[in-house]
Scaffold this active site. Structure first.
Site, PDB file in Angstrom:
ATOM      1  CB  CYS A 235     -16.663  30.442  51.520  1.00 17.56           C
ATOM      2  SG  CYS A 235     -17.637  29.110  52.246  1.00 17.56           S
ATOM      3  CG  HIS A 314      -3.293  31.912  53.679  1.00 17.86           C
ATOM      4  ND1 HIS A 314      -3.374  31.233  54.858  1.00 17.86           N
ATOM      5  CD2 HIS A 314      -3.670  31.036  52.707  1.00 17.86           C
ATOM      6  CE1 HIS A 314      -3.781  29.990  54.622  1.00 17.86           C
ATOM      7  NE2 HIS A 314      -3.981  29.851  53.325  1.00 17.86           N
ATOM      8  CG  HIS A 399     -22.786  49.249  45.085  1.00 23.06           C
ATOM      9  ND1 HIS A 399     -24.037  49.711  45.424  1.00 23.06           N
ATOM     10  CD2 HIS A 399     -22.456  49.866  43.920  1.00 23.06           C
ATOM     11  CE1 HIS A 399     -24.447  50.561  44.509  1.00 23.06           C
ATOM     12  NE2 HIS A 399     -23.513  50.675  43.582  1.00 23.06           N
ATOM     13  CG  HIS A 403     -18.886  34.258  52.221  1.00 24.63           C
ATOM     14  ND1 HIS A 403     -19.661  33.538  51.344  1.00 24.63           N
ATOM     15  CD2 HIS A 403     -18.570  33.402  53.240  1.00 24.63           C
ATOM     16  CE1 HIS A 403     -19.805  32.302  51.794  1.00 24.63           C
ATOM     17  NE2 HIS A 403     -19.156  32.194  52.950  1.00 24.63           N
ATOM     18  CG  ASN A 436     -22.416  29.705  53.116  1.00 20.87           C
ATOM     19  OD1 ASN A 436     -21.906  29.881  52.017  1.00 20.87           O
ATOM     20  ND2 ASN A 436     -21.715  29.577  54.223  1.00 20.87           N
TER      21      ASN A 436
END
Length: 515
Positions: A235, A314, A399, A403, A436
């Protein structure tokens, strides 16, 4: 039921919108203003002295210039050195990247599917046990997803049709709809033949010819167009696409980059009885977005945003992070996305890693100072009982687009980042209205902010994406102008007055999915 919102001022300074009326919040803002403006106060006295003595400085500069001209060094050599230094400075600067516009597709109304319809289809599907049918019913009720999301016919049909043809139809319908809307919004700026870079990210459907080739064929792009097709990146792949486009735009002058973020549900709808793999069925829905980036200075005045930062982290070297969201087959051979019990802890660590890198780039001096003081107290003076200081990112951004992976995800990040309902509204409403939609959800959230008329010139927006692996990626956008709600097509505009709506509290039975 509408949630009352605090009004924003037009100022670019932090306001109480999203802070509440707590006395401590007011004290914190006062401290922030004092510390952040100290540097300007310290420069006032030297500046006054400079202005007072400017005639003396000007006389000295003129005298030195005359001495240089009368010296043995040729004037043209001096001018050449100045010219070379100037050229080197401007050539070494990275090109600015502008977001000209973007479009989020609103699927055909015939694809709209309520939770009741989903449960009817689930009940008709003979592969689920009665216990897991009830389990899914509870998931649907408490997922934070509303009754007007979209699913493809290949999923709703009984039995489902997980074929390549159906998956391609689903992906192409979303891609073409998003690109067509984007080209309609930017027709005065760019034609399809002007696009030099195409990047598509679709994690679970990677056919050949690729989806990039499908776009080149459909819109008859030029022969030397540069294409990339990103798969399996979850995602957060949309922000990875932005990062890739940014690097390509640094080496290809006067170029346009088209990014398409999409996902296909057809071949990954789970029809088994492994509960860790059933959650995604209740959250993932159809959606897609197309984004146009430019490095042309002439496009600055007509672009919406400028890209300020991209931070990618990562944690895949850690085994728990790597296996926290894992595509696999169950014991009966049915494919789906398995979510581990460690997912929330993994997400928290990924966020911590990302904001540790992002913080020094965006936080005001007041927050960096407090963070440094606490760090010194813990590390140098061994004051272990002092809690780690979490910087207030509301002082850096107006703002937030987080996700919309699931209700529990949003609850956790709201708590960790100490955000308000107002801050979280774009993410929660996107989850409710569209579900989603994987990597494109961040763009539905930004579209929500635009439809509400909240984006003002100078505002900074933080997009946060999570993905399998496990990754956490951030982008920061700077608004180049006020964005008005009636600018072009927007998937929210015909119903924005209905939002925000009340969403029931999440149950402990829900575990999040982040891709």
């Amino acid at each position: 039921m509408h949630i009352p919102l605090l009004p924003r001022t037009s100022s670019n300074l932090p306001t109480m919108a999203g802070y509440g009326s707590n006395k401590n919040n007011y004290l914190k803002l006062i401290y922030h203003y004092l510390i952040s403006n100290t540097i300007y106060i310290l420069f006032i006295f030297p500046l006054v002295a400079l202005i007072t003595n400017q005639h003396i400085i000007a006389h000295k500069l003129w005298h030195n210039l005359l001495q240089l001209i009368n010296s043995n060094l040729p004037v043209h050599l001096i001018l050449l050195l100045i010219f070379l230094a100037t050229v080197t400075f401007f050539m070494s600067r990275p090109r600015e990247v502008y977001l000209v516009d973007f479009a989020c597709c609103k699927p055909n109304p015939c694809y709209r599917t309520s939770k009741v319809t989903c449960m009817d289809v689930t009940s008709q599907n003979k592969t689920f046990t009665q216990e897991n049918i009830e389990f899914q019913r509870k998931l649907f009720e408490r997922s934070g997803v509303g009754d007007e999301t979209y699913l493809p016919p290949s999923v709703i049909d009984v039995p489902p049709k997980p074929t390549i043809d159906e998956a391609r139809k689903e992906a192409e319908s979303l891609i073409f709809l998003a690109i067509d809307e984007l080209l309609a919004k930017t027709k005065e700026v760019v034609l399809p033949q002007d696009v030099g870079i195409v990047i598509v990210n679709c994690s679970v459907f990677t056919p050949f010819p690729s989806l990039c080739a499908t776009i080149v064929n459909r819109y008859k792009l030029k022969e030397d167009v540069i294409t990339y097709n990103l798969g399996g990146m979850g995602c957060s792949a949309g922000l990875i696409s932005v990062d890739l486009a940014k690097h390509l735009l640094q080496v290809h002058p006067n170029s346009y980059a088209l990014i398409v973020s999409v996902e296909s549900l057809t071949q990954n709808w789970y029809c088994g009885n492994n509960r860790s793999m059933l959650i995604s069925n209740c959250l993932f829905r159809m959606g897609g977005a197309a984004i146009l980036l430019s490095n042309r200075l002439s496009d600055r005045h007509r672009s919406k945003y400028q890209l300020v930062h991209v931070v990618r982290t990562h944690n895949g070297a850690d085994d728990k992070s790597y296996t926290s969201a894992y595509q696999q087959e169950d014991e009966t051979g049915r494919r789906g996305l398995a979510l581990s019990k460690d997912l929330m802890a993994v997400a928290g660590e990924a966020l911590k890693t990302n904001i540790t890198t992002l913080g020094p780039l965006v936080l005001p001096l007041s927050e960096q100072f407090l963070f440094l003081v606490v760090l010194i107290a813990k590390k140098v003076f061994r004051m272990r009982k002092i809690k780690s200081y979490l910087p207030d990112f509301k002082l850096a951004f107006e703002h937030f687009c987080i996700h919309a992976g699931g209700r529990a995800v949003l609850d956790e990040l709201e708590k960790k980042l100490e955000l308000s309902q107002w801050n979280m509204e774009p993410s929660r409403m996107t989850l409710y209205r569209y579900g989603n939609t994987s990597s494109s959800s961040l763009w539905y959230e930004l579209a929500y902010l635009e439809a509400k008329g909240r984006i003002k010139k100078g505002d900074k927006t933080w997009q946060i994406g999570f993905g399998s692996g496990f990754k956490c990626n951030s982008t920061v956008w700077h608004a180049l102008r006020n964005i008005y709600p009636n600018e072009g097509s927007n998937p929210w505009m015909d119903e924005i007055d209905k939002f925000p709506v009340h969403v029931p509290q999440v149950s402990s039975i829900i575990r999040p999915t982040m891709g």
